[in-house]
Design a protein around this motif. Sequence first.
Motif, PDB file in Angstrom:
ATOM      1  N   GLY A  59       0.858  -1.330   0.076  1.00  0.00           N
ATOM      2  CA  GLY A  59      -0.068  -0.133  -0.321  1.00  0.00           C
ATOM      3  C   GLY A  59       0.963   1.303   0.095  1.00  0.00           C
ATOM      4  O   GLY A  59       0.328   2.305  -0.130  1.00  0.00           O
ATOM      5  N   ALA A  60       1.903   1.130  -0.059  1.00  0.00           N
ATOM      6  CA  ALA A  60       2.964   2.274   0.000  1.00  0.00           C
ATOM      7  C   ALA A  60       2.996   3.022  -1.178  1.00  0.00           C
ATOM      8  O   ALA A  60       2.891   2.473  -2.196  1.00  0.00           O
ATOM      9  CB  ALA A  60       4.359   1.869   0.485  1.00  0.00           C
ATOM     10  N   LYS A  61       2.821   4.389  -1.322  1.00  0.00           N
ATOM     11  CA  LYS A  61       3.180   5.163  -2.415  1.00  0.00           C
ATOM     12  C   LYS A  61       4.109   5.992  -2.203  1.00  0.00           C
ATOM     13  O   LYS A  61       4.270   6.822  -1.448  1.00  0.00           O
ATOM     14  CB  LYS A  61       1.482   6.110  -2.734  1.00  0.00           C
ATOM     15  CG  LYS A  61       0.351   5.211  -2.672  1.00  0.00           C
ATOM     16  CD  LYS A  61       0.188   4.431  -3.829  1.00  0.00           C
ATOM     17  CE  LYS A  61      -1.264   3.747  -3.701  1.00  0.00           C
ATOM     18  NZ  LYS A  61      -1.225   2.587  -4.294  1.00  0.00           N
ATOM     19  N   ASP A  62       4.991   6.069  -3.489  1.00  0.00           N
ATOM     20  CA  ASP A  62       6.040   7.018  -3.548  1.00  0.00           C
ATOM     21  C   ASP A  62       5.792   8.253  -4.432  1.00  0.00           C
ATOM     22  O   ASP A  62       5.276   8.163  -5.263  1.00  0.00           O
ATOM     23  CB  ASP A  62       7.196   6.318  -4.220  1.00  0.00           C
ATOM     24  CG  ASP A  62       8.475   7.258  -4.620  1.00  0.00           C
ATOM     25  OD1 ASP A  62       8.635   8.238  -3.715  1.00  0.00           O
ATOM     26  OD2 ASP A  62       9.450   6.539  -5.014  1.00  0.00           O
ATOM     27  N   ASP A  63       5.914   9.504  -3.882  1.00  0.00           N
ATOM     28  CA  ASP A  63       5.470  10.442  -4.591  1.00  0.00           C
ATOM     29  C   ASP A  63       6.681  11.092  -5.163  1.00  0.00           C
ATOM     30  O   ASP A  63       6.664  12.002  -6.160  1.00  0.00           O
ATOM     31  CB  ASP A  63       4.796  11.900  -3.606  1.00  0.00           C
ATOM     32  CG  ASP A  63       6.253  12.436  -2.886  1.00  0.00           C
ATOM     33  OD1 ASP A  63       7.166  11.954  -2.883  1.00  0.00           O
ATOM     34  OD2 ASP A  63       5.920  13.108  -1.878  1.00  0.00           O
TER      35      ASP A  63
ATOM     36  N   VAL B 121      -2.343   4.899   3.401  1.00  0.00           N
ATOM     37  CA  VAL B 121      -3.407   5.464   3.813  1.00  0.00           C
ATOM     38  C   VAL B 121      -3.783   4.277   4.759  1.00  0.00           C
ATOM     39  O   VAL B 121      -4.177   3.229   4.259  1.00  0.00           O
ATOM     40  CB  VAL B 121      -4.330   5.893   2.833  1.00  0.00           C
ATOM     41  CG1 VAL B 121      -5.732   6.063   3.289  1.00  0.00           C
ATOM     42  CG2 VAL B 121      -4.013   6.961   1.867  1.00  0.00           C
ATOM     43  N   LEU B 122      -3.997   4.668   6.138  1.00  0.00           N
ATOM     44  CA  LEU B 122      -4.244   3.588   7.018  1.00  0.00           C
ATOM     45  C   LEU B 122      -5.828   3.629   7.310  1.00  0.00           C
ATOM     46  O   LEU B 122      -6.303   2.393   7.721  1.00  0.00           O
ATOM     47  CB  LEU B 122      -3.653   3.896   8.400  1.00  0.00           C
ATOM     48  CG  LEU B 122      -2.168   3.754   8.056  1.00  0.00           C
ATOM     49  CD1 LEU B 122      -1.567   3.864   9.362  1.00  0.00           C
ATOM     50  CD2 LEU B 122      -1.469   2.566   7.457  1.00  0.00           C
ATOM     51  N   GLY B 123      -6.945   4.412   7.204  1.00  0.00           N
ATOM     52  CA  GLY B 123      -7.927   4.359   7.462  1.00  0.00           C
ATOM     53  C   GLY B 123      -8.224   4.713   8.996  1.00  0.00           C
ATOM     54  O   GLY B 123      -7.843   5.625   9.441  1.00  0.00           O
ATOM     55  N   SER B 124      -9.004   3.770   9.608  1.00  0.00           N
ATOM     56  CA  SER B 124      -9.273   4.037  11.123  1.00  0.00           C
ATOM     57  C   SER B 124      -8.642   2.983  11.838  1.00  0.00           C
ATOM     58  O   SER B 124      -8.298   1.888  11.592  1.00  0.00           O
ATOM     59  CB  SER B 124     -10.899   3.860  11.237  1.00  0.00           C
ATOM     60  OG  SER B 124     -11.567   4.949  10.333  1.00  0.00           O
ATOM     61  N   MET B 125      -8.571   3.354  13.211  1.00  0.00           N
ATOM     62  CA  MET B 125      -8.024   2.425  14.127  1.00  0.00           C
ATOM     63  C   MET B 125      -8.886   2.560  15.381  1.00  0.00           C
ATOM     64  O   MET B 125      -9.258   3.809  15.976  1.00  0.00           O
ATOM     65  CB  MET B 125      -6.601   2.962  14.431  1.00  0.00           C
ATOM     66  CG  MET B 125      -5.513   2.384  13.608  1.00  0.00           C
ATOM     67  SD  MET B 125      -3.852   2.943  14.114  1.00  0.00           S
ATOM     68  CE  MET B 125      -3.482   1.797  15.278  1.00  0.00           C
TER      69      MET B 125
ATOM     70  N   VAL C 295      -0.655  -0.966  14.601  1.00  0.00           N
ATOM     71  CA  VAL C 295      -0.124  -1.542  13.209  1.00  0.00           C
ATOM     72  C   VAL C 295       1.316  -1.219  13.144  1.00  0.00           C
ATOM     73  O   VAL C 295       1.946  -0.383  13.731  1.00  0.00           O
ATOM     74  CB  VAL C 295      -0.963  -0.876  12.213  1.00  0.00           C
ATOM     75  CG1 VAL C 295      -2.388  -1.221  12.156  1.00  0.00           C
ATOM     76  CG2 VAL C 295      -0.748   0.822  12.229  1.00  0.00           C
ATOM     77  N   LYS C 296       2.015  -1.995  12.513  1.00  0.00           N
ATOM     78  CA  LYS C 296       3.532  -1.819  12.053  1.00  0.00           C
ATOM     79  C   LYS C 296       3.489  -1.843  10.683  1.00  0.00           C
ATOM     80  O   LYS C 296       2.991  -2.680   9.872  1.00  0.00           O
ATOM     81  CB  LYS C 296       4.332  -2.997  12.624  1.00  0.00           C
ATOM     82  CG  LYS C 296       5.666  -2.948  12.302  1.00  0.00           C
ATOM     83  CD  LYS C 296       6.305  -4.282  12.938  1.00  0.00           C
ATOM     84  CE  LYS C 296       7.548  -4.128  12.754  1.00  0.00           C
ATOM     85  NZ  LYS C 296       8.432  -5.580  13.131  1.00  0.00           N
ATOM     86  N   HIS C 297       4.458  -0.861  10.184  1.00  0.00           N
ATOM     87  CA  HIS C 297       4.741  -0.704   8.833  1.00  0.00           C
ATOM     88  C   HIS C 297       6.033  -0.685   8.515  1.00  0.00           C
ATOM     89  O   HIS C 297       6.947  -0.554   9.570  1.00  0.00           O
ATOM     90  CB  HIS C 297       4.037   0.524   8.180  1.00  0.00           C
ATOM     91  CG  HIS C 297       2.776   0.455   7.832  1.00  0.00           C
ATOM     92  ND1 HIS C 297       1.781   0.303   8.853  1.00  0.00           N
ATOM     93  CD2 HIS C 297       2.055   0.480   6.538  1.00  0.00           C
ATOM     94  CE1 HIS C 297       0.508   0.231   8.144  1.00  0.00           C
ATOM     95  NE2 HIS C 297       0.760   0.392   6.934  1.00  0.00           N
ATOM     96  N   GLU C 298       6.747  -1.561   7.549  1.00  0.00           N
ATOM     97  CA  GLU C 298       8.021  -1.505   7.062  1.00  0.00           C
ATOM     98  C   GLU C 298       8.432  -0.724   5.926  1.00  0.00           C
ATOM     99  O   GLU C 298       7.662  -0.972   5.150  1.00  0.00           O
ATOM    100  CB  GLU C 298       8.633  -3.172   7.176  1.00  0.00           C
ATOM    101  CG  GLU C 298       8.239  -4.018   8.242  1.00  0.00           C
ATOM    102  CD  GLU C 298       9.214  -3.851   9.423  1.00  0.00           C
ATOM    103  OE1 GLU C 298      10.370  -3.345   8.980  1.00  0.00           O
ATOM    104  OE2 GLU C 298       8.806  -4.332  10.347  1.00  0.00           O
TER     105      GLU C 298
END
Length: 182
Positions: free
Chosen positions: A83-87, A95-99, A105-108
């Motif tokens: 889901g990562a987007k490079d600009d 974009v994670l939405g709601s928690m 959550v963990k992102h690498e």
Amino acid sequence: ATPTQTAIPSPTPTPLPTLALGDGVSPYLYVTQMDQYDPLCKIWRQRYSIWISNVGMVTVTNIILTDTLPVGFEPVLADSTAGAKDDGQGNVTWVLGSMRPGQAVKHELEVSVPSWAQPDAWVTNRVVVSCDQVPMIESTEQSLVSDCPWLKGSAKPLALPTLEASPLPTKAATTSVSQSLP
């Protein structure tokens, strides 16, 4: 005369202000990150682990995580959390939405370290999280760049495959395998 000891007052931490919603409940996101290697080796990859936790009492909505890379570092999205987007400007966004309360959550993020990075220079990776309830939370991680001279002596060339035929199974091996099959 004997000198008298005076107590040294310890500092009292100042609580950080929290935003309160209309019902008086405060949302609270916690973000932290860690780099896998420190010091970084030029032309190697670095992995940043980013944790986001909702430790508040309400669901937090429209969460966006943005990682601003050190100058010249390139993201390796194939080896990062989906889901990562490079600009193209050194920013990677999810974009994670709601928690919900208590959710984490963990992102690498995998990045390549440029060959021209200066040894003994510190580089900064900056993470910013925003959502509807909290305008901005950030975390920074600094890492030292190194030439990593210890790698030069330890790197060994890979063995190339030979053209020799692989050994054929023996009759005993074939028999034992066929006896174990139904």
